[in-house]
Motif scaffolding. Structure first.
Motif, PDB file in Angstrom:
ATOM      1  N   LEU A  46       0.851  -1.186   0.000  1.00  0.00           N
ATOM      2  CA  LEU A  46       0.000   0.000   0.000  1.00  0.00           C
ATOM      3  C   LEU A  46       0.890   1.240   0.000  1.00  0.00           C
ATOM      4  O   LEU A  46       1.909   1.279   0.691  1.00  0.00           O
ATOM      5  CB  LEU A  46      -0.912  -0.013   1.223  1.00  0.00           C
ATOM      6  CG  LEU A  46      -1.976   1.072   1.337  1.00  0.00           C
ATOM      7  CD1 LEU A  46      -3.232   0.501   1.983  1.00  0.00           C
ATOM      8  CD2 LEU A  46      -1.460   2.251   2.169  1.00  0.00           C
ATOM      9  N   GLN A  47       0.494   2.220  -0.800  1.00  0.00           N
ATOM     10  CA  GLN A  47       1.218   3.486  -0.846  1.00  0.00           C
ATOM     11  C   GLN A  47       0.231   4.641  -0.783  1.00  0.00           C
ATOM     12  O   GLN A  47      -0.817   4.618  -1.447  1.00  0.00           O
ATOM     13  CB  GLN A  47       2.046   3.595  -2.124  1.00  0.00           C
ATOM     14  CG  GLN A  47       2.752   4.940  -2.282  1.00  0.00           C
ATOM     15  CD  GLN A  47       3.675   4.993  -3.487  1.00  0.00           C
ATOM     16  OE1 GLN A  47       4.367   4.028  -3.777  1.00  0.00           O
ATOM     17  NE2 GLN A  47       3.683   6.105  -4.186  1.00  0.00           N
ATOM     18  N   LEU A  48       0.549   5.633   0.028  1.00  0.00           N
ATOM     19  CA  LEU A  48      -0.242   6.852   0.134  1.00  0.00           C
ATOM     20  C   LEU A  48       0.671   8.045  -0.101  1.00  0.00           C
ATOM     21  O   LEU A  48       1.716   8.170   0.541  1.00  0.00           O
ATOM     22  CB  LEU A  48      -0.889   6.958   1.516  1.00  0.00           C
ATOM     23  CG  LEU A  48      -2.105   6.057   1.774  1.00  0.00           C
ATOM     24  CD1 LEU A  48      -2.395   5.988   3.259  1.00  0.00           C
ATOM     25  CD2 LEU A  48      -3.309   6.568   1.012  1.00  0.00           C
ATOM     26  N   LYS A  49       0.265   8.909  -1.036  1.00  0.00           N
ATOM     27  CA  LYS A  49       1.077  10.088  -1.327  1.00  0.00           C
ATOM     28  C   LYS A  49       0.205  11.136  -2.008  1.00  0.00           C
ATOM     29  O   LYS A  49      -0.505  10.828  -2.967  1.00  0.00           O
ATOM     30  CB  LYS A  49       2.265   9.724  -2.221  1.00  0.00           C
ATOM     31  CG  LYS A  49       3.213  10.881  -2.496  1.00  0.00           C
ATOM     32  CD  LYS A  49       4.394  10.437  -3.334  1.00  0.00           C
ATOM     33  CE  LYS A  49       5.345  11.598  -3.595  1.00  0.00           C
ATOM     34  NZ  LYS A  49       6.517  11.172  -4.428  1.00  0.00           N
ATOM     35  N   ASP A  50       0.264  12.359  -1.490  1.00  0.00           N
ATOM     36  CA  ASP A  50      -0.441  13.490  -2.095  1.00  0.00           C
ATOM     37  C   ASP A  50      -1.930  13.206  -2.307  1.00  0.00           C
ATOM     38  O   ASP A  50      -2.501  13.534  -3.349  1.00  0.00           O
ATOM     39  CB  ASP A  50       0.206  13.863  -3.435  1.00  0.00           C
ATOM     40  CG  ASP A  50       1.658  14.279  -3.290  1.00  0.00           C
ATOM     41  OD1 ASP A  50       2.010  14.799  -2.220  1.00  0.00           O
ATOM     42  OD2 ASP A  50       2.433  14.069  -4.242  1.00  0.00           O
ATOM     43  N   GLY A  51      -2.566  12.565  -1.315  1.00  0.00           N
ATOM     44  CA  GLY A  51      -3.999  12.307  -1.405  1.00  0.00           C
ATOM     45  C   GLY A  51      -4.385  11.201  -2.359  1.00  0.00           C
ATOM     46  O   GLY A  51      -5.551  11.073  -2.723  1.00  0.00           O
ATOM     47  N   LYS A  52      -3.412  10.380  -2.750  1.00  0.00           N
ATOM     48  CA  LYS A  52      -3.689   9.286  -3.676  1.00  0.00           C
ATOM     49  C   LYS A  52      -3.206   7.968  -3.070  1.00  0.00           C
ATOM     50  O   LYS A  52      -2.181   7.905  -2.417  1.00  0.00           O
ATOM     51  CB  LYS A  52      -2.996   9.526  -5.022  1.00  0.00           C
ATOM     52  CG  LYS A  52      -3.496  10.767  -5.738  1.00  0.00           C
ATOM     53  CD  LYS A  52      -2.753  10.980  -7.049  1.00  0.00           C
ATOM     54  CE  LYS A  52      -3.227  12.239  -7.760  1.00  0.00           C
ATOM     55  NZ  LYS A  52      -2.479  12.470  -9.026  1.00  0.00           N
ATOM     56  N   LEU A  53      -3.997   6.931  -3.309  1.00  0.00           N
ATOM     57  CA  LEU A  53      -3.673   5.597  -2.808  1.00  0.00           C
ATOM     58  C   LEU A  53      -3.343   4.667  -3.963  1.00  0.00           C
ATOM     59  O   LEU A  53      -3.977   4.714  -5.023  1.00  0.00           O
ATOM     60  CB  LEU A  53      -4.842   5.039  -2.006  1.00  0.00           C
ATOM     61  CG  LEU A  53      -4.717   3.585  -1.516  1.00  0.00           C
ATOM     62  CD1 LEU A  53      -5.296   3.454  -0.105  1.00  0.00           C
ATOM     63  CD2 LEU A  53      -5.432   2.615  -2.449  1.00  0.00           C
ATOM     64  N   SER A  54      -2.351   3.819  -3.759  1.00  0.00           N
ATOM     65  CA  SER A  54      -2.034   2.734  -4.679  1.00  0.00           C
ATOM     66  C   SER A  54      -1.859   1.482  -3.832  1.00  0.00           C
ATOM     67  O   SER A  54      -1.195   1.511  -2.795  1.00  0.00           O
ATOM     68  CB  SER A  54      -0.744   3.044  -5.453  1.00  0.00           C
ATOM     69  OG  SER A  54      -0.356   1.942  -6.255  1.00  0.00           O
TER      70      SER A  54
END
Length: 218
Positions: A46-54
């Protein structure tokens, strides 16, 4: 006189409202949750960055808007790739989607991220940051092969061209554990290593994303 009292009262109310608004505006907001994590007992990333999830459970890559509100992870509509994978991977992906849709509680402590929702807790460990690395796409075999560095060892088999012969990779790919019976295409980040030991590679590879995986025919 009555008019003056009403004006003073109205002014006092306006001043109070203004002070409250200023206080709220000056209150520091909660820092956005940002980083990369991987479950230690599964392929979930899981990745969270700048209000976006992947996110991924080992098969398709899911992505969409996300934020933390009131201690919960709020995920918007997710898009994703549409590969067909092994049944157990598809089941893990469905479970991940349900967890993310449940507005799970978020806890972050000592490099670990806990998501609690849909009747379960998903524990993830922080992964290395990818800032500044060189992006590369490589193919990796799910099985290692004997090789000799300073001493005999097992090496990952990698190549950048799908039609090129496999080559030994004498290091690891951080965040990636191959599974026998599968071949992979990965997006990685490459970092130079200053003064590496004699038995270690001069470049460090870190998993960015599993682009695709395929079952190797017997």
């Amino acid at each position: 006189m009555e008019t003056s009292r009403m004006s003073l009262s109205r002014y006092s109310a306006m001043l109070t409202a203004s002070l409250l608004a200023t206080a709220c505006a000056s209150t520091p907001s909660q820092a956005p949750l940002s980083g990369r994590w991987q479950a230690d007992d599964s392929k979930v990333q899981l990745q969270l960055k700048d209000g976006k999830l992947s996110a991924s459970a080992g098969c398709n890559r899911l992505f969409g808007p996300a934020s933390v509100e009131g201690g919960r992870l709020v995920v918007g509509n997710l898009a994703g790739t549409m590969m067909m994978c092994a049944p157990e991977e598809m089941a893990a992906e469905d479970a991940l989607k349900k967890l993310l849709a449940s507005r799970p509680q978020v806890e972050q402590k000592d490099g670990r991220l806990l998501l609690k929702g849909d009747g379960r807790t998903l524990a993830l460990n922080a992964m290395p940051a990818l800032d500044g690395g060189k992006t590369r796409f490589i193919y990796v075999q799910g099985k290692t092969a004997p090789c000799v560095g300073v001493a005999p060892m097992q090496c990952l088999q990698v190549r950048e061209d799908k039609n090129a012969p496999w080559q030994h990779h004498y290091g690891q790919i951080e965040g990636f554990t191959p599974e026998a019976g599968l071949n992979y295409r990965l997006r990685i980040k490459e970092f130079d290593v200053a003064n590496p030991p004699a038995d270690a590679p001069s470049r460090r590879w870190v998993l960015d994303m599993v682009v695709e995986s395929e079952v190797v025919k017997p």
